[in-house]
Design a protein around this motif. Sequence first.
Motif, mmCIF file in Angstrom:
data_model
loop_
_atom_site.group_PDB
_atom_site.id
_atom_site.type_symbol
_atom_site.label_atom_id
_atom_site.label_comp_id
_atom_site.label_asym_id
_atom_site.label_seq_id
_atom_site.Cartn_x
_atom_site.Cartn_y
_atom_site.Cartn_z
ATOM 1 N N GLY A 36 10.599 50.918 37.423
ATOM 2 C CA GLY A 36 10.473 50.721 35.980
ATOM 3 C C GLY A 36 11.765 50.341 35.284
ATOM 4 O O GLY A 36 11.857 50.441 34.061
ATOM 5 N N LEU A 37 12.757 49.911 36.034
ATOM 6 C CA LEU A 37 14.031 49.513 35.436
ATOM 7 C C LEU A 37 13.999 48.036 35.060
ATOM 8 O O LEU A 37 13.362 47.221 35.733
ATOM 9 N N LYS A 38 14.713 47.694 34.015
ATOM 10 C CA LYS A 38 14.782 46.303 33.562
ATOM 11 C C LYS A 38 15.782 45.535 34.416
ATOM 12 O O LYS A 38 16.754 46.084 34.920
ATOM 13 N N ASN A 39 15.531 44.226 34.542
ATOM 14 C CA ASN A 39 16.431 43.354 35.291
ATOM 15 C C ASN A 39 17.643 43.015 34.419
ATOM 16 O O ASN A 39 17.493 42.633 33.263
ATOM 17 N N ASN A 40 18.823 43.173 34.983
ATOM 18 C CA ASN A 40 20.066 42.888 34.274
ATOM 19 C C ASN A 40 20.720 41.673 34.936
ATOM 20 O O ASN A 40 21.219 41.765 36.057
ATOM 21 N N LYS A 41 20.729 40.541 34.243
ATOM 22 C CA LYS A 41 21.265 39.301 34.818
ATOM 23 C C LYS A 41 22.780 39.363 35.029
ATOM 24 O O LYS A 41 23.295 38.721 35.925
ATOM 25 N N THR A 42 23.467 40.146 34.237
ATOM 26 C CA THR A 42 24.916 40.308 34.416
ATOM 27 C C THR A 42 25.197 40.982 35.757
ATOM 28 O O THR A 42 26.107 40.575 36.483
ATOM 29 N N VAL A 43 24.404 41.988 36.075
ATOM 30 C CA VAL A 43 24.554 42.681 37.356
ATOM 31 C C VAL A 43 24.196 41.737 38.502
ATOM 32 O O VAL A 43 24.869 41.711 39.530
ATOM 33 N N ASP A 44 23.154 40.917 38.305
ATOM 34 C CA ASP A 44 22.773 39.939 39.325
ATOM 35 C C ASP A 44 23.927 38.986 39.623
ATOM 36 O O ASP A 44 24.250 38.726 40.781
ATOM 37 N N ARG A 45 24.570 38.486 38.571
ATOM 38 C CA ARG A 45 25.712 37.577 38.758
ATOM 39 C C ARG A 45 26.868 38.275 39.462
ATOM 40 O O ARG A 45 27.549 37.690 40.302
ATOM 41 N N LYS A 46 27.077 39.542 39.121
ATOM 42 C CA LYS A 46 28.159 40.311 39.754
ATOM 43 C C LYS A 46 27.916 40.430 41.263
ATOM 44 O O LYS A 46 28.840 40.260 42.055
ATOM 45 N N ILE A 47 26.675 40.681 41.637
ATOM 46 C CA ILE A 47 26.338 40.804 43.058
ATOM 47 C C ILE A 47 26.501 39.454 43.763
ATOM 48 O O ILE A 47 27.079 39.370 44.844
ATOM 49 N N LEU A 48 26.011 38.394 43.134
ATOM 50 C CA LEU A 48 26.073 37.066 43.754
ATOM 51 C C LEU A 48 27.499 36.528 43.844
ATOM 52 O O LEU A 48 27.820 35.773 44.767
ATOM 53 N N ASN A 49 28.351 36.897 42.906
ATOM 54 C CA ASN A 49 29.716 36.371 42.888
ATOM 55 C C ASN A 49 30.734 37.286 43.559
ATOM 56 O O ASN A 49 31.919 37.000 43.523
ATOM 57 N N THR A 50 30.259 38.366 44.158
ATOM 58 C CA THR A 50 31.190 39.283 44.803
ATOM 59 C C THR A 50 31.903 38.609 45.978
ATOM 60 O O THR A 50 31.349 37.744 46.643
ATOM 61 N N ALA A 51 33.134 38.999 46.190
ATOM 62 C CA ALA A 51 33.916 38.449 47.294
ATOM 63 C C ALA A 51 33.643 39.187 48.601
ATOM 64 O O ALA A 51 34.159 38.810 49.647
ATOM 65 N N LEU A 52 32.838 40.239 48.532
ATOM 66 C CA LEU A 52 32.524 41.006 49.739
ATOM 67 C C LEU A 52 31.741 40.155 50.724
ATOM 68 O O LEU A 52 30.889 39.360 50.335
ATOM 69 N N LEU A 53 32.021 40.339 51.995
ATOM 70 C CA LEU A 53 31.285 39.625 53.037
ATOM 71 C C LEU A 53 30.529 40.582 53.947
ATOM 72 O O LEU A 53 29.652 40.166 54.674
ATOM 73 N N ASN A 54 30.869 41.848 53.894
ATOM 74 C CA ASN A 54 30.207 42.842 54.707
ATOM 75 C C ASN A 54 28.842 43.155 54.090
ATOM 76 O O ASN A 54 28.747 43.547 52.927
ATOM 77 N N LEU A 55 27.788 42.974 54.872
ATOM 78 C CA LEU A 55 26.429 43.143 54.357
ATOM 79 C C LEU A 55 26.166 44.548 53.840
ATOM 80 O O LEU A 55 25.511 44.728 52.811
ATOM 81 N N LYS A 56 26.681 45.547 54.536
ATOM 82 C CA LYS A 56 26.481 46.930 54.096
ATOM 83 C C LYS A 56 27.140 47.166 52.741
ATOM 84 O O LYS A 56 26.589 47.861 51.883
ATOM 85 N N GLN A 57 28.319 46.604 52.555
ATOM 86 C CA GLN A 57 29.022 46.780 51.286
ATOM 87 C C GLN A 57 28.298 46.061 50.144
ATOM 88 O O GLN A 57 28.210 46.588 49.033
ATOM 89 N N ILE A 58 27.768 44.884 50.422
ATOM 90 C CA ILE A 58 27.016 44.150 49.399
ATOM 91 C C ILE A 58 25.748 44.916 49.044
ATOM 92 O O ILE A 58 25.396 45.065 47.874
ATOM 93 N N ARG A 59 25.065 45.420 50.060
ATOM 94 C CA ARG A 59 23.845 46.201 49.839
ATOM 95 C C ARG A 59 24.164 47.447 49.012
ATOM 96 O O ARG A 59 23.446 47.799 48.091
ATOM 97 N N ARG A 60 25.259 48.125 49.361
ATOM 98 C CA ARG A 60 25.677 49.327 48.642
ATOM 99 C C ARG A 60 25.954 48.996 47.169
ATOM 100 O O ARG A 60 25.562 49.721 46.260
ATOM 101 N N LEU A 61 26.651 47.871 46.939
ATOM 102 C CA LEU A 61 26.956 47.427 45.581
ATOM 103 C C LEU A 61 25.662 47.157 44.800
ATOM 104 O O LEU A 61 25.528 47.578 43.651
ATOM 105 N N ALA A 62 24.708 46.487 45.434
ATOM 106 C CA ALA A 62 23.445 46.165 44.773
ATOM 107 C C ALA A 62 22.680 47.436 44.400
ATOM 108 O O ALA A 62 22.169 47.561 43.283
ATOM 109 N N ILE A 63 22.611 48.380 45.307
ATOM 110 C CA ILE A 63 21.906 49.642 45.040
ATOM 111 C C ILE A 63 22.591 50.401 43.908
ATOM 112 O O ILE A 63 21.940 50.915 43.002
ATOM 113 N N LYS A 64 23.905 50.441 43.978
ATOM 114 C CA LYS A 64 24.679 51.163 42.956
ATOM 115 C C LYS A 64 24.466 50.537 41.578
ATOM 116 O O LYS A 64 24.183 51.242 40.609
ATOM 117 N N GLU A 65 24.598 49.215 41.497
ATOM 118 C CA GLU A 65 24.539 48.534 40.207
ATOM 119 C C GLU A 65 23.125 48.394 39.651
ATOM 120 O O GLU A 65 22.930 48.407 38.446
#
Length: 140
Positions: free
Chosen positions: A77-106
């Motif tokens: 039931g959470l709303k989609n936040n496009k700013t958070v989406d851009r943050k995830i897509l533009n992250t410099a992280l390359l490790n999949l676990k770290q990207i996944r962790r960032l997505a879950i957190k944000e």
Amino acid sequence: MKVIQHLSPKCSKTIQTLQKNIEKIYNSETLTLLDEPQNTLEEEKNSTKTLQIIKEQQDLTKITIKDNASLIAKKLGLKNNKTVDRKILNTALLNLKQIRRLAIKEKIERPLKLKTKLTEKDLKNLKTLKKIIKKHTKQS
């Protein structure tokens, strides 16, 4: 490649010698100096293409991770936040676990103001996830 000699009778001996040497170079069987730049150019094109493919794969992976986190957030039931989406897509992280962790957190933990980290196991079962969230929100 046969070079035709156009020696003028007025040419000096030095120029005639140079022209003969140039003719020998062009008519020799080994033209490694001429072949090397072409091979280098092909290698450069191949490495550029490989890097482009790797970048596209990384971008696709980030999109998939973002979409998965968005889907879970939507089910909660959470709303989609496009700013958070851009943050995830533009992250410099390359490790999949770290990207996944960032997505879950944000996308989930921060909007719900959870103080505990959600695990992958928690995310697999929506009922369990909702119980964890209810339990956490009652304690706050």
